[in-house]
Design a protein around this motif. Structure first.
Motif, PDB file in Angstrom:
ATOM      1  N   GLY A   1       0.724  -1.277   0.067  1.00 47.21           N
ATOM      2  CA  GLY A   1       0.069   0.045   0.082  1.00 47.21           C
ATOM      3  C   GLY A   1       0.762   1.179  -0.044  1.00 47.21           C
ATOM      4  N   MET A   2       2.282   1.140   0.308  1.00 48.97           N
ATOM      5  CA  MET A   2       3.044   2.455   0.143  1.00 48.97           C
ATOM      6  C   MET A   2       3.572   2.589  -1.319  1.00 48.97           C
ATOM      7  SD  MET A   2       5.292   1.960   3.802  1.00 48.97           S
ATOM      8  CE  MET A   2       4.354   1.715   5.093  1.00 48.97           C
ATOM      9  N   ASP A   3       2.850   3.371  -2.037  1.00 54.24           N
ATOM     10  CA  ASP A   3       2.970   3.534  -3.511  1.00 54.24           C
ATOM     11  C   ASP A   3       4.380   3.968  -3.766  1.00 54.24           C
ATOM     12  OD1 ASP A   3       0.675   2.335  -3.956  1.00 54.24           O
ATOM     13  OD2 ASP A   3      -0.464   4.025  -4.563  1.00 54.24           O
ATOM     14  N   LEU A   4       4.670   5.519  -3.526  1.00 59.88           N
ATOM     15  CA  LEU A   4       5.797   6.105  -3.622  1.00 59.88           C
ATOM     16  C   LEU A   4       7.218   5.341  -2.824  1.00 59.88           C
ATOM     17  CD1 LEU A   4       7.379   8.331  -5.013  1.00 59.88           C
ATOM     18  CD2 LEU A   4       6.753   9.928  -2.947  1.00 59.88           C
ATOM     19  N   ARG A   5       6.694   5.212  -1.592  1.00 61.05           N
ATOM     20  CA  ARG A   5       7.846   4.761  -0.848  1.00 61.05           C
ATOM     21  C   ARG A   5       8.503   3.123  -1.280  1.00 61.05           C
ATOM     22  NH1 ARG A   5       8.197   4.632   5.785  1.00 61.05           N
ATOM     23  NH2 ARG A   5      10.515   3.764   5.933  1.00 61.05           N
ATOM     24  N   GLY A   6       7.385   2.551  -1.564  1.00 61.25           N
ATOM     25  CA  GLY A   6       7.740   1.229  -2.120  1.00 61.25           C
ATOM     26  C   GLY A   6       8.105   1.210  -3.402  1.00 61.25           C
ATOM     27  N   GLY A   7       7.848   2.157  -4.192  1.00 59.22           N
ATOM     28  CA  GLY A   7       8.356   2.266  -5.720  1.00 59.22           C
ATOM     29  C   GLY A   7       9.915   2.695  -5.553  1.00 59.22           C
ATOM     30  N   LEU A   8      10.381   3.547  -4.756  1.00 57.09           N
ATOM     31  CA  LEU A   8      11.681   3.873  -4.483  1.00 57.09           C
ATOM     32  C   LEU A   8      12.445   3.063  -4.048  1.00 57.09           C
ATOM     33  CD1 LEU A   8      11.112   7.516  -3.356  1.00 57.09           C
ATOM     34  CD2 LEU A   8      11.976   6.866  -5.660  1.00 57.09           C
ATOM     35  N   ILE A   9      11.923   2.133  -3.110  1.00 61.71           N
ATOM     36  CA  ILE A   9      12.890   1.045  -2.513  1.00 61.71           C
ATOM     37  C   ILE A   9      13.150  -0.060  -3.319  1.00 61.71           C
ATOM     38  CG2 ILE A   9      12.708  -0.859  -0.778  1.00 61.71           C
ATOM     39  CD1 ILE A   9      11.472   1.146   1.307  1.00 61.71           C
ATOM     40  N   LEU A  10      11.807  -0.530  -4.269  1.00 62.01           N
ATOM     41  CA  LEU A  10      12.116  -1.419  -5.176  1.00 62.01           C
ATOM     42  C   LEU A  10      13.051  -0.832  -6.459  1.00 62.01           C
ATOM     43  CD1 LEU A  10      10.910  -4.132  -6.751  1.00 62.01           C
ATOM     44  CD2 LEU A  10       9.349  -2.470  -7.943  1.00 62.01           C
ATOM     45  N   LEU A  11      13.267   0.383  -6.508  1.00 63.03           N
ATOM     46  CA  LEU A  11      13.932   0.927  -7.679  1.00 63.03           C
ATOM     47  C   LEU A  11      15.480   0.406  -7.150  1.00 63.03           C
ATOM     48  CD1 LEU A  11      14.698   2.220 -10.225  1.00 63.03           C
ATOM     49  CD2 LEU A  11      14.538   4.609  -8.822  1.00 63.03           C
ATOM     50  N   GLY A  12      15.816   0.903  -5.902  1.00 58.36           N
ATOM     51  CA  GLY A  12      16.943   0.446  -5.572  1.00 58.36           C
ATOM     52  C   GLY A  12      17.617  -1.042  -5.563  1.00 58.36           C
ATOM     53  N   PHE A  13      16.553  -1.768  -5.270  1.00 62.17           N
ATOM     54  CA  PHE A  13      16.867  -3.302  -5.377  1.00 62.17           C
ATOM     55  C   PHE A  13      17.075  -3.620  -6.999  1.00 62.17           C
ATOM     56  CE2 PHE A  13      14.646  -3.857  -1.033  1.00 62.17           C
ATOM     57  CZ  PHE A  13      15.757  -4.360  -0.636  1.00 62.17           C
ATOM     58  N   VAL A  14      16.098  -3.127  -7.712  1.00 61.62           N
ATOM     59  CA  VAL A  14      16.106  -3.590  -9.109  1.00 61.62           C
ATOM     60  C   VAL A  14      17.563  -3.018  -9.828  1.00 61.62           C
ATOM     61  CG1 VAL A  14      15.154  -3.214 -11.293  1.00 61.62           C
ATOM     62  CG2 VAL A  14      13.736  -3.812  -9.331  1.00 61.62           C
ATOM     63  N   LEU A  15      17.965  -2.027  -9.403  1.00 60.20           N
ATOM     64  CA  LEU A  15      19.256  -1.246  -9.874  1.00 60.20           C
ATOM     65  C   LEU A  15      20.375  -2.070  -9.401  1.00 60.20           C
ATOM     66  CD1 LEU A  15      20.472   0.766 -11.681  1.00 60.20           C
ATOM     67  CD2 LEU A  15      20.469   2.441  -9.385  1.00 60.20           C
ATOM     68  N   GLY A  16      20.297  -2.262  -8.108  1.00 60.05           N
ATOM     69  CA  GLY A  16      21.517  -3.171  -7.759  1.00 60.05           C
ATOM     70  C   GLY A  16      21.800  -4.379  -8.063  1.00 60.05           C
ATOM     71  N   PHE A  17      20.578  -5.305  -8.319  1.00 62.04           N
ATOM     72  CA  PHE A  17      20.520  -6.564  -8.864  1.00 62.04           C
ATOM     73  C   PHE A  17      20.832  -6.484 -10.268  1.00 62.04           C
ATOM     74  CE2 PHE A  17      18.169  -7.493  -4.772  1.00 62.04           C
ATOM     75  CZ  PHE A  17      19.264  -8.103  -4.180  1.00 62.04           C
ATOM     76  N   ALA A  18      20.263  -5.450 -11.000  1.00 63.64           N
ATOM     77  CA  ALA A  18      20.487  -5.333 -12.386  1.00 63.64           C
ATOM     78  C   ALA A  18      21.847  -5.195 -12.772  1.00 63.64           C
ATOM     79  CB  ALA A  18      19.492  -4.295 -12.939  1.00 63.64           C
ATOM     80  N   VAL A  19      22.522  -4.539 -12.068  1.00 64.49           N
ATOM     81  CA  VAL A  19      24.079  -4.415 -12.273  1.00 64.49           C
ATOM     82  C   VAL A  19      24.729  -5.562 -12.159  1.00 64.49           C
ATOM     83  CG1 VAL A  19      26.174  -3.439 -11.420  1.00 64.49           C
ATOM     84  CG2 VAL A  19      24.382  -1.989 -11.512  1.00 64.49           C
ATOM     85  N   LYS A  20      24.444  -6.400 -11.182  1.00 68.91           N
ATOM     86  CA  LYS A  20      25.054  -7.716 -10.639  1.00 68.91           C
ATOM     87  C   LYS A  20      24.582  -8.722 -11.964  1.00 68.91           C
ATOM     88  CE  LYS A  20      27.284  -9.937  -7.638  1.00 68.91           C
ATOM     89  NZ  LYS A  20      28.674  -9.638  -7.004  1.00 68.91           N
ATOM     90  N   ALA A  21      23.322  -8.796 -12.444  1.00 71.19           N
ATOM     91  CA  ALA A  21      22.917  -9.738 -13.338  1.00 71.19           C
ATOM     92  C   ALA A  21      23.729 -10.169 -14.475  1.00 71.19           C
ATOM     93  CB  ALA A  21      21.288  -9.805 -13.562  1.00 71.19           C
ATOM     94  N   PRO A  22      24.032  -9.234 -15.317  1.00 71.22           N
ATOM     95  CA  PRO A  22      23.789  -8.030 -15.438  1.00 71.22           C
ATOM     96  C   PRO A  22      22.590  -7.567 -16.505  1.00 71.22           C
ATOM     97  CG  PRO A  22      25.536  -8.159 -16.721  1.00 71.22           C
ATOM     98  CD  PRO A  22      25.176  -9.560 -16.367  1.00 71.22           C
TER      99      PRO A  22
END
Length: 495
Positions: free
Chosen positions: A203-224
């Motif tokens: 239910g936390m749209d903005l906060r959840g989206g920013l936290i998801l962006l951090g995870f996706v960006l970090g794991f996308a670099v690693k994947a890559p």
């Protein structure tokens, strides 16, 4: 049992560091024996693992306090996904440690860093505490940095530095996201199981989206993933063959595994909201990796870009599996199972391909495909191994790659049919690039400069045969692996 599995390679690394006057052969024997012992413990865990529908999601669980005031504990446990990746990693580490060194300098340190990297890699797949997960994630960068920088060739130090800076930047994004995630629960906890159960960002749209962006960006670099993949080709080209095999086979999976374990499982609503953009990024990686790989004349760069392509398949399956909170459960479970099988299959297949590429460098000192041709006449065993690995990578039925990709695309068609249809072009391009590679390097006329090209030795041949036997076994009889991974997929999708 799991704690011992993680600690044994670390103790082996320490032993190699402090024991004086060890010769090359002795150091290698100690490293292989240490890695094998850790793997045997993993086999025991697998034997005791319960894949039935009523079994706990995480098994072989153990915990001990580390920083109780912050809610940080040494928590270890495995589900079918993490156990499968740990087993694949164990196989690859034994193979790569046993493979001949390209640069025989400082063998004790070389094998010690390999064991260190094995310890933190297995730890990352097995820990169930977010902070310790991050510690292992960062420590893996250290081990790979030294293996590339000290035993690579060409501009190895530059490639190692680029790898470290890129992936450290990604890990910092993950750290910020972890902090944001754990601050949403009271009391603060880093327990992955508790966070999965709590779904704190629902239910936390903005906060959840920013936290998801951090995870996706970090794991996308690693994947890559495209476009944050540019550190990968130079790291592979400059690294020794066994190091490239671990980089592609194990370290890249930390990104895709982390994507499932953390944002997929702990932020289900937010992940579902942004699954379509993630699927589009995965599609871009599939097509970009295949097209750019087709244009490479450097053997290792071609294989490296196929990793971008195959990790795109994996993330496409993950995105499809997490796109809905309800509905199409069977298809989504199939997509997630296929994504995890792709992690295992890619680890084994590309690990074998990079070992083969390392053999080319050791014999001729070049990865330029134009410098080869007709090698089937002088190196039939190497040719056979390369043909099997290449056909497995392009998804030929009867081999491991097909088992993974058919599930990914069947599952994805139920959720993102247009993206799945376009993604099939990646398979066609991958087939073209590998068939062209085989034709150019192994068939046709043999250059005079390659008339003395040596076939694989008994040790090299045995290692490749063991890895490729698993690739064939998964392709012909995948049930043993699908039961293991499927137990985790059904728990993740059904939770």
């Amino acid at each position: 049992m799991l704690t011992l599995t993680i600690l044994i390679p670390m103790l082996g690394a320490l032993a190699l560091t402090v024991l004086p006057s060890l010769g090359h052969a002795t150091a290698r024997i100690i490293a292989v024996a240490t890695s094998t012992l850790s793997f045997l413990l993993l086999l025991i865990v697998w034997y005791q693992f319960d894949t039935s529908s009523g079994a706990p999601a995480f098994q072989a669980y153990a915990e001990a306090p580390w920083i109780p005031a912050l809610g940080v504990f040494w928590r270890v446990g495995v589900d079918g996904m993490s156990l499968a990746l740990s087993l694949m990693s164990g196989v690859l580490f034994i193979a790569c440690i046993a493979w001949p060194m390209e640069n025989p300098e400082r063998p004790r340190a070389y094998y010690a860093w390999f064991l260190f990297l094995e310890s933190v890699s297995l730890g990352l797949f097995m820990v169930l505490d977010l902070l310790i997960f991050y510690v292992f994630f960062d420590l893996s960068l250290v081990g790979m940095f030294f293996l590339i920088g000290r035993w690579g060739h060409g501009d190895a130090q530059g490639a190692a530095l680029k790898f470290f800076i890129y992936t450290l930047a990604g890990s910092l994004a993950i750290l910020l996201a972890i902090i944001g995630l754990v601050l949403t629960v009271d009391p603060i906890t880093f327990d992955m199981r508790a966070l999965i159960a709590a779904q704190p960002l629902a239910g936390m749209d903005l906060r959840g989206g920013l936290i998801l962006l951090g995870f996706v960006l970090g794991f996308a670099v690693k994947a890559p993933l495209f476009p944050v993949h540019t550190w990968l080709p130079p790291a592979h080209v400059m690294a020794p063959g066994p190091v490239s095999a671990i980089l592609a086979g194990v370290l890249l999976k930390m990104g895709t595994y982390g994507l499932v374990r953390i944002p997929f499982q702990m932020m289900r609503e937010t992940f579902a909201d942004y699954a379509l953009p993630l699927a589009i990024v995965a599609l871009a990686s599939i097509l970009w990796g295949a097209i750019v790989a087709l244009g490479q004349t450097d053997l290792k760069r071609r294989i490296a870009y196929t990793s971008v392509n195959h990790m795109g398949y994996t993330v496409l399956g993950i995105a499809a599996a997490g796109a809905l909170l309800n509905g199409a459960e069977g298809a989504r479970e199939m997509a997630l199972t296929g994504a995890v099988v792709e992690m295992v299959a890619h680890g084994l297949i590309t690990g074998a391909l990079f070992l083969i590429a390392g053999g080319f460098w050791a014999r001729s000192g070049t990865y330029d495909m134009d410098a080869y041709g007709g090698l089937a006449k002088v190196a039939p065993r190497l040719t056979a191994a390369a043909v099997i690995a290449a056909f497995a990578s392009l998804g030929l039925p009867g081999l491991a790659g097909f088992v993974a990709e058919v599930q990914i695309f069947v599952g994805t068609f139920a959720v993102f049919p247009v993206i799945a249809a376009i993604g099939l072009l990646g398979i066609l391009i991958t087939a073209a690039l590998f068939l062209r590679l085989l034709q150019q390097v192994f068939f046709g006329d043999l250059p005079k400069a390659r008339e003395g090209f040596a076939d694989v030795s008994l040790r090299e041949g045995s290692i490749l045969a063991a890895i490729l036997a698993l690739v064939i076994l998964i392709g012909i009889y995948p049930r043993w692996l699908l039961d293991l991974i499927g137990s985790a997929s059904s728990a993740i999708i059904g939770s």
